[in-house]
Design an enzyme around this catalytic site. Sequence first.
Site, short mmCIF file in Angstrom:
data_model
loop_
_atom_site.label_atom_id
_atom_site.label_comp_id
_atom_site.label_asym_id
_atom_site.label_seq_id
_atom_site.Cartn_x
_atom_site.Cartn_y
_atom_site.Cartn_z
N ARG A 163 -8.75 -2.18 3.39
CA ARG A 163 -8.16 -2.97 2.29
C ARG A 163 -8.58 -4.44 2.41
O ARG A 163 -7.79 -5.35 2.17
CB ARG A 163 -6.64 -2.88 2.27
CG ARG A 163 -6.08 -1.54 1.93
CD ARG A 163 -6.41 -1.12 0.50
NE ARG A 163 -5.67 0.07 0.13
CZ ARG A 163 -6.02 1.30 0.49
NH1 ARG A 163 -7.12 1.50 1.20
NH2 ARG A 163 -5.30 2.33 0.11
N SER A 237 0.69 0.51 -3.17
CA SER A 237 1.19 0.13 -1.85
C SER A 237 1.40 -1.37 -1.79
O SER A 237 0.47 -2.13 -2.04
CB SER A 237 0.20 0.53 -0.76
OG SER A 237 -0.01 1.91 -0.77
N GLU A 333 0.07 -6.46 0.99
CA GLU A 333 -1.28 -6.16 0.51
C GLU A 333 -1.51 -6.76 -0.88
O GLU A 333 -2.62 -7.12 -1.24
CB GLU A 333 -1.45 -4.63 0.49
CG GLU A 333 -2.88 -4.16 0.56
CD GLU A 333 -3.57 -4.27 -0.77
OE1 GLU A 333 -4.65 -4.88 -0.81
OE2 GLU A 333 -3.04 -3.77 -1.76
N1 EPU Z 1 5.61 8.75 4.56
C1 EPU Z 1 6.93 8.53 4.89
N2 EPU Z 1 7.78 8.09 3.89
C2 EPU Z 1 7.35 7.88 2.61
C3 EPU Z 1 6.00 8.13 2.30
C4 EPU Z 1 5.13 8.56 3.30
O1 EPU Z 1 7.37 8.71 6.02
O2 EPU Z 1 8.17 7.46 1.79
C5 EPU Z 1 4.68 9.17 5.63
C6 EPU Z 1 3.99 10.46 5.24
O3 EPU Z 1 4.70 11.55 5.73
C7 EPU Z 1 2.65 10.34 5.91
C8 EPU Z 1 2.41 8.86 6.01
O4 EPU Z 1 3.65 8.21 5.74
O5 EPU Z 1 2.71 10.82 7.21
C9 EPU Z 1 1.32 8.40 5.06
O6 EPU Z 1 1.75 8.62 3.72
P1 EPU Z 1 0.73 8.83 2.51
O7 EPU Z 1 -0.28 9.86 2.86
O8 EPU Z 1 1.55 9.02 1.29
O9 EPU Z 1 -0.08 7.50 2.40
P2 EPU Z 1 0.21 5.96 2.76
O10 EPU Z 1 -0.35 5.68 4.10
O11 EPU Z 1 1.63 5.63 2.53
C10 EPU Z 1 -2.10 5.23 1.85
C11 EPU Z 1 -2.64 4.18 0.93
C12 EPU Z 1 -2.43 4.60 -0.53
C13 EPU Z 1 -3.14 5.92 -0.74
C14 EPU Z 1 -2.57 6.95 0.23
C15 EPU Z 1 -3.27 8.29 0.15
C16 EPU Z 1 -2.45 2.04 2.07
C17 EPU Z 1 -1.75 0.73 2.15
N3 EPU Z 1 -1.99 2.91 1.17
O12 EPU Z 1 -0.70 5.26 1.66
O13 EPU Z 1 -3.05 3.64 -1.35
O14 EPU Z 1 -2.97 6.39 -2.07
O15 EPU Z 1 -2.73 6.46 1.59
O16 EPU Z 1 -4.54 8.18 0.72
O17 EPU Z 1 -3.39 2.27 2.83
C18 EPU Z 1 -2.61 1.59 -2.48
O18 EPU Z 1 -3.34 1.04 -1.65
O19 EPU Z 1 -2.06 0.95 -3.42
C19 EPU Z 1 -2.32 3.01 -2.33
C20 EPU Z 1 -1.42 3.64 -3.10
#
Ligand code: EPU
Length: 337
Positions: A163, A237, A333
């Site tokens: 990012r 995010s 971010e």
């Molecule tokens: N999780 C929780 N609680 C929640 C949501 C998620 O505990 O409310 C846990 C999930 O179980 C999982 C982990 O957090 O183990 C990661 O969750 P997720 O795969 O939904 O992705 P994220 O890390 O929260 C990132 C990106 C998103 C992207 C997703 C999918 C960043 C800052 N965010 O989110 O990007 O869509 O992965 O690849 O890296 C964005 O940048 O605006 C964005 C939406």
Amino acid sequence: MILRNQSIAHLNTFGLNATANLYCEIESIAALQSVWKSNLLVQSSPLILGGGSNILFTQDYPGLILLNKLKGKNIIEEDENALLVSVSAGENWHETVLWAVKNGWGGIENLSLIPGSVGAAPIQNIGAYGAEIEQVLVFVEAFDFDTGQVVQLSHSDCQFGYRDSYFKNEGKGRYFITAVGMRLQKNPTVNVGYGDIQAVLERKNMSQPGIADVSAAIIEIRQSKLPDPALLGNCGSFFKNPIVPVATLAFIQQHHPEVKSFPAQAGFVKLPAAWLIEQCGWKGFREGDAGVHEKQALVLVNYGTAKGTEIIALAKKIQQSVLDTFQVSLEMEVNRV
Ligand code: EPU
């Protein structure tokens, strides 16, 4: 044409009420050159808006806002295996993904349904489901405010990170991105290793998915947990997933052996910020019209008339509680203005 005192509420996906003192839509590079030649840029530093999906206005903008409306998609090079396409920066990102998928060109299907414009994509090196734009990006074409020239920056000039890019650091404020060059594959292999993609494809009995299937699966996953900005104001995010020393992970594991972590550089791991925020009790929290999304704790939302300052105040409380509980600093971010 330069307009005064324009509302920009419809130009940011948080739906925040703000005005631009000066406002100009850029539909051609010639238009940009004429703004550059006028004295306006000297008087007020310009803020460039694309889809407005990664920006939080905490006040009216006192200077000039340039809305990037450059349009067009061109094939620059092509052989039997791949193409180099140049997409103008004002094009919508998701429509560009659908265009590539429809033509059978692979490389950006995992980035389906990310809000925003093509020009904004390299600035924060958009990423999702195991892919980042830097994996296909060949060049960024940009108007250089320092020289008034259109220049081409190579992949390495862009200094991509998680990012992150040159455009968020040393290059900040210097360029108006005009086009993005990407190499797309004609015989693509799909990337379904991340999270729920495989499970969704299996449920649909797709044993040999193509890029259109992967795109459809990702659209389904995103729609099931991320709020549609047209219905509920948000910027995706709000925080980055923090990269912490392995000792911090060990500290958290003492009480939470279930914590997930993702690979990072040697000696560090990336932690899911959404999990940290959820553990601190914030998921679904609402104060006035500012809140934390009930299905994804990393997404802050505007239920209607929240002010940018209220969203920031909520974000700071979240940062503090994650710091107190887990000794982890969360970095915002979203760009704040
Ligand atoms: N999780 C929780 N609680 C929640 C949501 C998620 O505990 O409310 C846990 C999930 O179980 C999982 C982990 O957090 O183990 C990661 O969750 P997720 O795969 O939904 O992705 P994220 O890390 O929260 C990132 C990106 C998103 C992207 C997703 C999918 C960043 C800052 N965010 O989110 O990007 O869509 O992965 O690849 O890296 C964005 O940048 O605006 C964005 C939406």
